[in-house]
Design an enzyme around this catalytic site. Structure first.
Site, PDB file in Angstrom:
ATOM      1  N   MET A   8       0.886  -1.095  -0.052  1.00  0.00           N
ATOM      2  CA  MET A   8      -0.096  -0.076  -0.017  1.00  0.00           C
ATOM      3  C   MET A   8       0.921   1.284  -0.051  1.00  0.00           C
ATOM      4  O   MET A   8       1.493   1.515   1.061  1.00  0.00           O
ATOM      5  CB  MET A   8      -1.107   0.013   1.026  1.00  0.00           C
ATOM      6  N   GLU A   9       0.947   1.873  -1.166  1.00  0.00           N
ATOM      7  CA  GLU A   9       1.760   2.902  -1.309  1.00  0.00           C
ATOM      8  C   GLU A   9       1.520   4.320  -0.378  1.00  0.00           C
ATOM      9  O   GLU A   9       0.405   4.573  -0.292  1.00  0.00           O
ATOM     10  CB  GLU A   9       1.632   3.717  -2.822  1.00  0.00           C
ATOM     11  N   GLN A  68       8.089  -4.894  -5.635  1.00  0.00           N
ATOM     12  CA  GLN A  68       7.117  -4.629  -6.570  1.00  0.00           C
ATOM     13  C   GLN A  68       7.419  -3.465  -7.652  1.00  0.00           C
ATOM     14  O   GLN A  68       7.850  -2.560  -7.064  1.00  0.00           O
ATOM     15  CB  GLN A  68       5.855  -4.019  -5.924  1.00  0.00           C
ATOM     16  N   CYS A  98      -2.859  -0.396  -9.229  1.00  0.00           N
ATOM     17  CA  CYS A  98      -2.858   1.080  -8.569  1.00  0.00           C
ATOM     18  C   CYS A  98      -3.643   1.694  -8.985  1.00  0.00           C
ATOM     19  O   CYS A  98      -3.899   1.892 -10.390  1.00  0.00           O
ATOM     20  CB  CYS A  98      -1.310   1.606  -8.738  1.00  0.00           C
ATOM     21  N   ASP A 201     -11.629  -5.821   1.311  1.00  0.00           N
ATOM     22  CA  ASP A 201     -12.903  -6.083   2.003  1.00  0.00           C
ATOM     23  C   ASP A 201     -12.616  -7.240   2.993  1.00  0.00           C
ATOM     24  O   ASP A 201     -13.599  -7.448   3.574  1.00  0.00           O
ATOM     25  CB  ASP A 201     -14.086  -6.065   1.510  1.00  0.00           C
TER      26      ASP A 201
END
Length: 324
Positions: A8-9, A68, A98, A201
């Protein structure tokens, strides 16, 4: 079953990776994306986002780290992937998920899901450039603005040489809005011959059970769910074994917060460390009512020494060295 920590950037950096994998239950994790455009990046670009490469490509807990890459030039990505492997990367992951507008405008991330032929070309070139013993994996969404091409994209990636696929079960346009369409993970699983991971989720053990039932896959990647509930991977592991693991309490979480802040103080400038700490506290408010109180205390505080005092950290203690 494997459980991975999502890339998660701007959130899951080496510090948070270290803290979260230290809780346990995570089989592997992934760096924030390293942007590749038109040149071979220097080693410093890899070490900045993946300092673990200088420590056996694993977090302090021993959790393996994948590097990544994000870009659209097959040959340039291939060259950089090969270089990352020479630096010690045990696996290369390619980002086709992304949703950031700035990334998509420069032909990176989810926008490439409109071009399955290019996906295949990228995977093929990277696979050829990377040593055979090192896996190449990919993370995708269900499409850019439509799910119509999701299966074509999955096939293109698998046929190109992806050893695994992580499927974030939403399109780019859907962003992070619920629900995640786990039924599409099942459809992807049916058309490829490589392991598929469900992502999106999974906030609780009950969510994991529903995801497994709907998607038909055992492997999962946890993102915000693990950030908000640091022992979620361990809870899911226990549930898989038919056991019940008592959730980590707020009091038991305090050493993790202190560890995170201590590392942030060591590695980040005083200008940026408070913001990163507050970012995590804000996300913890989803799970812990006590985090709401703490966030109210620290929300407007940007003085590192006062935050030290709030967390009970002694900056003069042996081994503590803040960044300047």
């Amino acid at each position: 079953m494997q459980i991975a920590l999502a890339p998660m950037e701007g959130l899951v950096d080496d510090i948070l990776r270290d803290v979260l994998t230290g809780v346990g239950g995570v089989d592997w994790c992934v760096t924030e994306f390293i942007r590749v455009s038109d040149r071979l990046l220097p080693a410093s670009s890899f070490h900045r986002l993946a300092p673990e490469l200088q420590n056996g490509a694993a977090t302090r807990a021993g959790t393996p780290l994948r590097v990544q890459l994000l870009g659209s030039d097959p040959l340039c990505l291939a060259d950089n992937a090969a270089f990352a492997c020479s630096l010690g990367a045990p696996a290369i992951d390619l980002n086709f998920g992304c949703p950031a507008k700035t990334v998509n405008k420069s032909r990176g991330g989810a926008i490439l899901l409109n071009e399955p032929e290019l996906l295949h070309s990228i995977l093929s070139e990277v696979r050829k450039a990377v040593p055979a013993a090192i896996p190449v994996t990919a993370k995708m969404r269900l499409g850019f603005d439509s799910k119509d091409g999701a299966l074509d994209c999955a096939r293109a990636l698998a046929d190109g040489g992806a050893a695994q696929l992580v499927v974030h079960a939403r399109t780019k346009v859907e962003g992070y809005k619920p629900p995640a369409h786990w039924e599409w993970v099942a459809r992807v699983k049916d058309v490829v011959d490589v392991p598929v991971f469900a992502n999106g989720d999974i906030w609780s053990v009950d969510d994991w059970r529903r995801c497994r039932e709907v998607s038909g896959v055992e492997n999962i990647m946890l993102g915000r769910g693990l950030v908000c509930r640091p022992d979620l991977a361990r809870q899911i592991e226990a549930a898989k074994a038919g056991e019940l693991l008592e959730p980590i309490s707020w009091d038991a979480l305090q050493p993790l917060l202190a560890d995170f802040w201590r590392q942030a103080r060591r590695k980040m400038s005083p200008r940026y460390a408070p913001g990163r700490f507050k970012q995590w506290i804000s996300l913890l408010t989803r799970t812990y009512p006590q985090a709401v109180t703490m966030f109210a205390q620290v929300r407007r505080e940007n003085d590192c020494e006062r935050l030290d005092a709030l967390l009970g950290l002694d900056v003069n203690a042996p081994g503590f060295k803040a960044a300047i």
